[in-house]
Design a protein around this motif. Sequence first.
Motif, short mmCIF file in Angstrom:
data_model
loop_
_atom_site.label_atom_id
_atom_site.label_comp_id
_atom_site.label_asym_id
_atom_site.label_seq_id
_atom_site.Cartn_x
_atom_site.Cartn_y
_atom_site.Cartn_z
N GLU A 101 0.81 -1.21 0.00
CA GLU A 101 0.00 0.00 0.00
C GLU A 101 0.85 1.27 0.00
N VAL A 102 2.06 1.19 0.53
CA VAL A 102 2.95 2.36 0.50
C VAL A 102 3.35 2.69 -0.94
N GLU A 103 3.74 1.64 -1.68
CA GLU A 103 4.09 1.83 -3.09
C GLU A 103 2.87 2.25 -3.91
N TRP A 104 1.71 1.71 -3.55
CA TRP A 104 0.48 2.06 -4.27
C TRP A 104 0.23 3.57 -4.18
N ARG A 105 0.37 4.11 -2.96
CA ARG A 105 0.18 5.54 -2.79
C ARG A 105 1.19 6.35 -3.61
N LYS A 106 2.41 5.87 -3.67
CA LYS A 106 3.45 6.56 -4.45
C LYS A 106 3.10 6.56 -5.93
N VAL A 107 2.65 5.42 -6.45
CA VAL A 107 2.29 5.32 -7.86
C VAL A 107 1.10 6.23 -8.17
N LEU A 108 0.10 6.23 -7.30
CA LEU A 108 -1.06 7.09 -7.51
C LEU A 108 -0.66 8.57 -7.48
N GLU A 109 0.25 8.91 -6.59
CA GLU A 109 0.69 10.31 -6.47
C GLU A 109 1.33 10.78 -7.77
N ILE A 110 2.21 9.94 -8.33
CA ILE A 110 2.95 10.33 -9.54
C ILE A 110 2.09 10.24 -10.79
N ASN A 111 1.36 9.13 -10.93
CA ASN A 111 0.66 8.84 -12.18
C ASN A 111 -0.71 9.50 -12.29
N THR A 112 -1.36 9.76 -11.16
CA THR A 112 -2.76 10.17 -11.18
C THR A 112 -2.98 11.58 -10.64
N ILE A 113 -2.41 11.86 -9.47
CA ILE A 113 -2.65 13.16 -8.85
C ILE A 113 -1.81 14.26 -9.50
N ALA A 114 -0.52 14.00 -9.69
CA ALA A 114 0.39 15.02 -10.22
C ALA A 114 -0.03 15.56 -11.58
N PRO A 115 -0.47 14.74 -12.54
CA PRO A 115 -0.88 15.29 -13.83
C PRO A 115 -1.99 16.33 -13.71
N LEU A 116 -2.96 16.08 -12.82
CA LEU A 116 -4.03 17.06 -12.64
C LEU A 116 -3.50 18.34 -12.01
N LYS A 117 -2.60 18.20 -11.02
CA LYS A 117 -2.04 19.38 -10.38
C LYS A 117 -1.22 20.22 -11.37
N LEU A 118 -0.55 19.57 -12.31
CA LEU A 118 0.20 20.31 -13.34
C LEU A 118 -0.74 21.15 -14.20
N VAL A 119 -1.85 20.54 -14.60
CA VAL A 119 -2.80 21.27 -15.43
C VAL A 119 -3.42 22.43 -14.65
N GLU A 120 -3.76 22.19 -13.39
CA GLU A 120 -4.31 23.26 -12.57
C GLU A 120 -3.33 24.43 -12.48
N ALA A 121 -2.06 24.11 -12.26
CA ALA A 121 -1.05 25.16 -12.09
C ALA A 121 -0.81 25.94 -13.38
N PHE A 122 -0.88 25.26 -14.53
CA PHE A 122 -0.51 25.90 -15.80
C PHE A 122 -1.73 26.18 -16.69
N ARG A 123 -2.90 26.20 -16.10
CA ARG A 123 -4.11 26.42 -16.91
C ARG A 123 -4.07 27.77 -17.62
N LYS A 124 -3.62 28.81 -16.93
CA LYS A 124 -3.56 30.15 -17.53
C LYS A 124 -2.66 30.17 -18.76
N GLN A 125 -1.51 29.50 -18.66
CA GLN A 125 -0.57 29.47 -19.79
C GLN A 125 -1.15 28.67 -20.97
N LEU A 126 -1.88 27.60 -20.65
CA LEU A 126 -2.52 26.81 -21.71
C LEU A 126 -3.63 27.62 -22.39
N LYS A 127 -4.39 28.35 -21.61
CA LYS A 127 -5.46 29.17 -22.17
C LYS A 127 -4.89 30.22 -23.12
N SER A 128 -3.66 30.65 -22.87
CA SER A 128 -3.00 31.66 -23.72
C SER A 128 -2.33 31.05 -24.95
N GLY A 129 -2.26 29.70 -25.01
CA GLY A 129 -1.56 29.03 -26.09
C GLY A 129 -2.33 29.04 -27.40
#
Length: 233
Positions: A101-129
């Motif tokens: 379960e420790v590794e599971w949380r790590k995989v979910l953090e990298i593969n699932t949560i982080a991609p959404l956080k990247l889009v949230e952080a850079f939404r303004k720059q994408l909207k300007s693209g």
Amino acid sequence: MTTQQTMMITGANRGIGLEFVKHYLQLNWHVVACCRTPETATELTSLIDDYQQLDIFELDVTDYEAVDELATTLQDMPIDLLINNAGYYGPKGAALGATDEVEWRKVLEINTIAPLKLVEAFRKQLKSGQDATVACLSSKMGSMGDNSSGGSYIYRSSKAGLNAIGKSLAIDLLEDSVKVVILHPGWVQTEMGGPNALIDTTQSVVGLIDVISNLTIAETGHFYDYRGVEIPW
């Protein structure tokens, strides 16, 4: 005169990520390449000698404070393509009943949560693209319809979650005219895919770039492999 386009990618130091960097540089894009340890990414950093349009940033995608700081640093830079490429497989060969379960949380953090956080952080720059796109590197192993062998609970669940995120992003980013595509790169000869994989990084990335470049707003939120074949959810 056409303005030079900008692509931002995570996990740029090796494998598919590095191949994306090379190809977009050859296409004369401005490339923002992110990885955890640029000081050890010798093949990536060596590209700076030949390509002035390459910028490299140190970034752990699960360090959301650092993600927000980078978004602030690049706040005035329109982004035409964001590739969520960084990924982690986790333990291989674990049988039912031996889930870490420790590794599971790590995989979910990298593969699932982080991609959404990247889009949230850079939404303004994408909207300007220009005709901007978010590309999420997923896997057929996240497909329910394609699962005929079972197992691989950790990796499958992380990519199934990413697929759900990509689908919702496609709906929510329509108001920004930003397209989203979920991509299966194939079984690729990388550190993750292993030496027995069916295709090399060049074949995968050339195909993926073709899918990305031909994507229309009507196809936003779909799940394709590197050949442009749609994959069942």
